[in-house]
Write an enzyme that holds these catalytic residues in place. Sequence first.
Site, short mmCIF file in Angstrom:
data_model
loop_
_atom_site.label_atom_id
_atom_site.label_comp_id
_atom_site.label_asym_id
_atom_site.label_seq_id
_atom_site.Cartn_x
_atom_site.Cartn_y
_atom_site.Cartn_z
N SER A 6 -5.38 2.37 86.68
CA SER A 6 -5.44 1.89 88.06
C SER A 6 -4.17 1.16 88.47
O SER A 6 -3.09 1.72 88.48
CB SER A 6 -6.69 1.01 88.20
OG SER A 6 -6.96 0.72 89.53
N ASP A 57 -3.21 2.23 95.22
CA ASP A 57 -2.85 1.80 93.88
C ASP A 57 -2.63 3.04 93.01
O ASP A 57 -2.66 4.17 93.51
CB ASP A 57 -3.90 0.84 93.28
CG ASP A 57 -5.25 1.51 93.07
OD1 ASP A 57 -5.49 2.56 93.69
OD2 ASP A 57 -6.06 0.99 92.29
N ASP A 96 -4.27 4.86 90.88
CA ASP A 96 -5.22 5.98 90.84
C ASP A 96 -5.87 6.22 92.20
O ASP A 96 -6.82 7.00 92.32
CB ASP A 96 -6.28 5.78 89.76
CG ASP A 96 -7.20 4.58 90.04
OD1 ASP A 96 -6.79 3.67 90.79
OD2 ASP A 96 -8.33 4.56 89.50
N ASP A 141 -7.79 4.54 94.21
CA ASP A 141 -9.16 4.16 94.58
C ASP A 141 -9.17 2.87 95.40
O ASP A 141 -10.24 2.37 95.76
CB ASP A 141 -10.08 4.07 93.36
CG ASP A 141 -9.69 2.99 92.37
OD1 ASP A 141 -8.64 2.35 92.55
OD2 ASP A 141 -10.45 2.79 91.40
#
Length: 446
Positions: free
Chosen positions: A100, A240, A242, A244
């Site tokens: 992340s 960010d 990833d 999400d």
Amino acid sequence: MGKYFGTDGVRGVANKELTAELAYRIGRAGGYVLTGQASKPKVVIGMDTRISGLMLESALVAGLLSIGANVVRLGVVSTPAVAYLTRILGADAGVMISASHNPVEDNGIKFFGSDGFKLSDETELQIEELLDKEVDELPRPVGGDLGSVEVDEHSKLKYLEHLKSTITSSFAGLKIVLDCANGAAFELAPKLFRELGADVITLAAEPNGLNINDHCGSTHPEKLKEEVVRHGADLGLAFDGDADRLIAIDELGQEVDGDHILCICGEAMNRAGKLKESTIVTTVMSNIGFYKATEQLGLNTAKTAVGDRYVMAEMRKGGYNLGGEQSGHVIFLDYNTTGDGILTAIQLVDTLRKADKKLSELKQLMVQYPQVLVNVRVQDKSKYNGNTAIAEAIASVEKTLGDNGRVLVRPSGTESLIRVMAEGPDKAELERYVADIAGVVERELV
């Protein structure tokens, strides 16, 4: 949290804590638990742009193939794309390889069930029990019973088509700066916004395996603020690693965080009769200003522990369809089964278009109270619970603030950190209070 699984999957420094050997074992154990008795189960795998992604993917794939699972490699996609495609492709499980918003040396492995939701604590515990067994007694098929690998570079476009179907506005005439964090959004987000008609300027959309989240993305929006103002853009959107999470920047270069986004979208959904139970689910980290704003807007709120899994659990339990975190993790449960930065971005822009207002205007629905947050890196965060000296320091500040503020001290779910946060009317005072508590944490735990 278990021995391997934190609040968001298995995380660690790649090739040191999260090794290829461990990834192989996770592939075997996780694949076995999640695919159950399915004959030739199917598992989809996506990853972000970290240099360690291919190493971990190769090991995971080997583990899955060795128990007879068929693997579909989606390549570089966002976490929410994996959640969506797990369902749409009829897979028995989905896996995302990402840490992340963490720095490049970290990586992680996150599982989704066949329904596209993150795993329950009970399922994670089953996987951990298999990982801890001295002898691996899981199946080892041979010949034609081994799993196979398919490379699928087209399904991510199905995900983009799904996102388009969730809004009705054209973005033509809007100038938007996208900060892709040199991560999973680098290809998908610019493509989507251009197809929706926006004039797109990209930042941090040239990943090289090492620059993910490096002074860019939702945790470092400073450059995005500058570029929005310099280009005279309507707004900026930062994802960010990833994708999400989403943090927005208004046309004046001011940050619009998850609390603001929940207020803006929640109020619009409620007016349209689309906000179930007129309720937004948030965590204890949401700003006091968020709760004051929702009360004035006639919206209900439900509060959970920090972590999108807890927000999701409350949403599913209460039948709610909007929830999220101040960090920009926003869940539109009508459209996806996890927090989705790109989905949140187009929902926000769609709301702006329908209101015919600038983001700086809609941001005024909520007045944000000063909030000071300090992260203290510690040796062993588990020693925080029950520490009397830290508890006394917190109680002293709480007594001083009274009803005009609050203090929240908690261990991070993903890193060896203790987070010390305080809110109140006077930022200088808050900085003093937080420094006092952080000093005690350092003395006791570092």
